[in-house]
Motif scaffolding. Sequence first.
Motif, mmCIF file in Angstrom:
data_model
loop_
_atom_site.group_PDB
_atom_site.id
_atom_site.type_symbol
_atom_site.label_atom_id
_atom_site.label_comp_id
_atom_site.label_asym_id
_atom_site.label_seq_id
_atom_site.Cartn_x
_atom_site.Cartn_y
_atom_site.Cartn_z
ATOM 1 N N LEU A 191 0.170 -1.007 -0.084
ATOM 2 C CA LEU A 191 0.097 0.264 -0.325
ATOM 3 C C LEU A 191 0.728 1.059 0.198
ATOM 4 O O LEU A 191 0.286 2.470 -0.722
ATOM 5 C CB LEU A 191 -0.628 -0.026 0.942
ATOM 6 C CG LEU A 191 -2.093 1.209 1.680
ATOM 7 C CD1 LEU A 191 -2.565 1.738 0.056
ATOM 8 C CD2 LEU A 191 -2.778 1.164 2.549
ATOM 9 N N LEU A 192 2.302 1.447 0.937
ATOM 10 C CA LEU A 192 2.813 2.100 1.369
ATOM 11 C C LEU A 192 3.336 2.705 -0.938
ATOM 12 O O LEU A 192 3.702 3.733 -1.118
ATOM 13 C CB LEU A 192 3.757 2.177 2.180
ATOM 14 C CG LEU A 192 4.644 3.031 2.039
ATOM 15 C CD1 LEU A 192 4.287 4.245 2.424
ATOM 16 C CD2 LEU A 192 6.301 2.777 2.953
ATOM 17 N N THR A 193 4.207 1.490 -1.750
ATOM 18 C CA THR A 193 4.308 1.588 -2.802
ATOM 19 C C THR A 193 3.265 2.188 -3.534
ATOM 20 O O THR A 193 3.844 2.664 -4.340
ATOM 21 C CB THR A 193 5.000 0.324 -2.764
ATOM 22 O OG1 THR A 193 5.993 -0.305 -1.956
ATOM 23 C CG2 THR A 193 5.274 0.551 -4.059
ATOM 24 N N ALA A 194 2.124 1.996 -3.737
ATOM 25 C CA ALA A 194 1.377 2.202 -4.988
ATOM 26 C C ALA A 194 0.422 3.777 -3.873
ATOM 27 O O ALA A 194 1.212 4.586 -5.090
ATOM 28 C CB ALA A 194 0.445 1.507 -4.425
ATOM 29 N N ALA A 195 1.012 4.320 -2.718
ATOM 30 C CA ALA A 195 0.600 5.440 -2.401
ATOM 31 C C ALA A 195 1.660 6.663 -3.326
ATOM 32 O O ALA A 195 1.354 7.524 -3.546
ATOM 33 C CB ALA A 195 0.273 5.082 -1.070
ATOM 34 N N LEU A 196 2.620 6.064 -2.972
ATOM 35 C CA LEU A 196 3.970 7.089 -3.801
ATOM 36 C C LEU A 196 3.879 6.378 -4.806
ATOM 37 O O LEU A 196 4.170 7.904 -5.687
ATOM 38 C CB LEU A 196 4.523 5.981 -2.965
ATOM 39 C CG LEU A 196 5.826 6.183 -1.395
ATOM 40 C CD1 LEU A 196 7.107 6.035 -1.386
ATOM 41 C CD2 LEU A 196 5.623 8.218 -1.284
ATOM 42 N N ALA A 212 -2.254 1.766 13.903
ATOM 43 C CA ALA A 212 -1.480 2.136 12.850
ATOM 44 C C ALA A 212 -0.563 2.943 12.541
ATOM 45 O O ALA A 212 -0.089 3.943 11.724
ATOM 46 C CB ALA A 212 -2.399 2.456 11.700
ATOM 47 N N ALA A 213 0.124 4.644 13.872
ATOM 48 C CA ALA A 213 0.904 5.131 13.873
ATOM 49 C C ALA A 213 1.976 4.544 13.057
ATOM 50 O O ALA A 213 2.504 5.563 12.442
ATOM 51 C CB ALA A 213 0.749 5.526 15.141
ATOM 52 N N ASP A 214 3.075 3.175 12.933
ATOM 53 C CA ASP A 214 4.060 3.192 12.250
ATOM 54 C C ASP A 214 3.906 3.017 11.071
ATOM 55 O O ASP A 214 4.595 3.609 10.307
ATOM 56 C CB ASP A 214 4.047 1.735 13.024
ATOM 57 C CG ASP A 214 4.498 1.529 14.561
ATOM 58 O OD1 ASP A 214 4.740 2.844 15.295
ATOM 59 O OD2 ASP A 214 4.243 0.664 15.014
ATOM 60 N N PHE A 215 2.124 3.253 10.069
ATOM 61 C CA PHE A 215 2.720 2.519 9.379
ATOM 62 C C PHE A 215 2.711 4.630 8.686
ATOM 63 O O PHE A 215 2.975 4.695 7.616
ATOM 64 C CB PHE A 215 1.287 2.315 8.608
ATOM 65 C CG PHE A 215 0.981 1.860 7.200
ATOM 66 C CD1 PHE A 215 1.698 1.617 6.176
ATOM 67 C CD2 PHE A 215 0.232 2.500 6.659
ATOM 68 C CE1 PHE A 215 1.443 2.043 4.653
ATOM 69 C CE2 PHE A 215 -0.548 2.951 5.622
ATOM 70 C CZ PHE A 215 -0.176 2.723 4.871
#
Length: 364
Positions: free
Chosen positions: A12-17, A286-289
Motif C-alpha cells: 500500500l505504501l509503494t502504491a500510494a507513493l 496504525a501510527a507506525d504505518f
Amino acid sequence: MTPAPLRRAVLLLTAALLGLLGSAAPAYAHGADAPDGTDYRTAVTGITPARPGLTVRAVEAGARLELVNHTGRDVEVIGYSGEPYLRVGPGGVYENSRSPATYLNRTLAGDTALPATADPAAAPQWRRIGDDRRVRWHDQRVLWRESGVPAPVAADPDREHRVRDWTVPLRDGVEPVELRGTLDWVPPPDPYPWWVAATLGALLVAAAGLLPAGTGAGSRALRGVGAVLALGGVAAVALVLGRELDAGAQGVGGVLLGLAAGQLWPLLTGLGALAAGGWALTRRPAADFVLALAGACLTLFVGVANLTVLSRAVAPVPWSGGTARVLLTGVLIAGVGAVGAGLLRLHAAARAAAPRTAADPART
C-alpha cells in the motif's frame, strides 16, 4: 501485525507513493521555468527618473521581473531592438506581437523561434494578455545566459563578483525611463555539511524505531518521532509558502490561488506530515504505518524536489539561502527519519506476531 498485513502495508505504501508521483509531476513548476536555485543574484536598484506608483522587483530567484503600474498612465517596456514590447496601464496588460522580445522571452533560455511576423521596425500590434496592472517577464538583459561563468568568477570563484549593472528601458507616455539593477555572482555553498547533518539527524530519528513498542521507552520514542515529523511538516509548508511568495504572489487570495495552481501537492504533503505527526503523538492505531507513509511523501515531494537549494547560493524564497537550507535539512531529517522509524517498528511488530501465529494455526 502479522507478516501478511505487513506485506500489504508495504504494498500500500509503494502504491500510494507511485500514485502520488504520477499525479504530482507538474507540482514543482515554479512560475513557468524558473530555476530551483541559482548562483546569480538579480536585484532592482531603482527607476530613473522616479515614478510614484510604478514599482519593479525581481521574482522567481531572479528569473523574471515584475512591474506593477499604479500611475494611472500607460507604461511601456522596451524590447531588445528599441521597439515597444509590453504595455501596462489602466486598460490592462498588452504585448506587441511584432516584437521579437515577445517570443524570445517565452522561456528562460530565450530559445523560442521567431515567427515571420516578428519585426521590431513594424508598427506595434497589441494583444491583450491580462486585465491587471501587473506583468512578469523574462528579460535577457538582467540574466547571465552564457554556458560558462564570467571570467572574474573563473579566476576567483570563492569571492562574490559584480557581473554587471543592467538597465531596461521603459517609456512613460513619450518620456523615456530607465529601470536599473545589478547582477552578481554569489559563491555557492558547500553542500557536504548539510548532507552530513541531514544523514546523522535522520539516522538518529530512525533509531527511535529500535525501542520496543510495548514499553514506556517505545511509547516515548513514538511520540518523539511524531513531534519531529510534525516539525518537518511545518518546515515543508514554510518552504512551499516561500516559493509562492518569491514567485510574486501577493495578498491572502493571491497566495492561496498560487498554491492551489502550482504548489498543491507539496503543500498537502507538508500538512499531511503535520497531521501524521499529531496522529503519532496521540498513539493512534496504525501510527507506525502512518509515520512511514507521511515521511516517504515528505522526503520525495518536498525534500528531493528542493535538493538544489543545498548547492546553490540563491534559493527561490524571499529569505536567505541559509534559511532555506536549514528548512530543507529539517524536512529531510524528519522525512527519512520517520520512514526508518516507522518501518523498523512495523518489522518488529511482525516478528513479535510471527511466533504467536505459529503457535495458534487457527489465528490469522
